[in-house]
Write a protein that holds these residues in place. Sequence first.
Motif: not given
Length: 304
Positions: A243-248, A64-70
């Motif tokens: 998940d898409t270029k449009f969303h980004k 999902g390309r999600y990572f919690s921050d420090f």
Amino acid sequence: MNKRLDHLPSAKRRQLKWVVDTVRDGFAEAIAQRTAPRLRDGKLLKIILFGSHARSDWVSDPIGRYFSDFDLLIVVDHADLTDFPEFWSKTDGILLDALIAGDFLRTPVSLIVHDIDDVNQQLELGRYFFMDIAREGIVLFEEPGHPFAEAKPLTPQLALEESQNYFEDWFNSANQFFDMYRIMLERGENNIAAFQLHQATERYYHALFLVLTLYSPKTHNLNQLRKLAEELDNTLVEIWPNDTKFHKRCYELLREAYVKARYSRHYRITAEELAWLGERVGMLRDRVRALGEARLAALRAEIV
């Protein structure tokens, strides 16, 4: 406060050490050339890890390309040194560049900066955000002789009154900007619509922070607001798919709108992009309303 990082994998501990060294070096460089003694002699007092990496509930989701921050609280000895653009933006850029390169730093880093007097005042006022940091945070660096004040929890009645007032003010203000976005979109004033939507988004996040923690970070940076909000409630991750270029592209246009939509003649956003963004901000509004109302209901239940 806790100083142990045994719950973190060794790779994350190594990353954190590098981050702490980078923050300290960046601060030293930022004050080295100052002529005013108050700035040149400024002190970095504490670096504290808080949030999911301190609690052991961080998320690492490559699919999902999600990572919690420090999440790091930087504490300095006086308020002048909390000016982020002047003293911290270069360090923030170094951390971001390292993350993008991916050679060593694999975890995003989010910095908030406060002076010691402000933190102590927040603790004495019973602000949940700082009370949680004092209780759960992990000290990564500190100068001796600068303890935090003892936290003084609010009574349920005062907590309810403050939370309700904050929520009503900021949520209603966000709704007004959302209404202005719709009006400007109908008129074809796309850049103005984008700015109004940025303001609505920012204020929904602030409303959430204030009702849940009685604190909100002093920033217009949507990335930082978004990451901190997702730490409070991870269902908010769903608001912004990438998940898409449009969303980004749409999210980046919203993020940039605070400055570029007003001042850059090169900023362009289409009605289609604005419509999608409006739909997502509407989802954010509904989620913030639900979380805020649930928090206020819980506070009322403590009084009865």
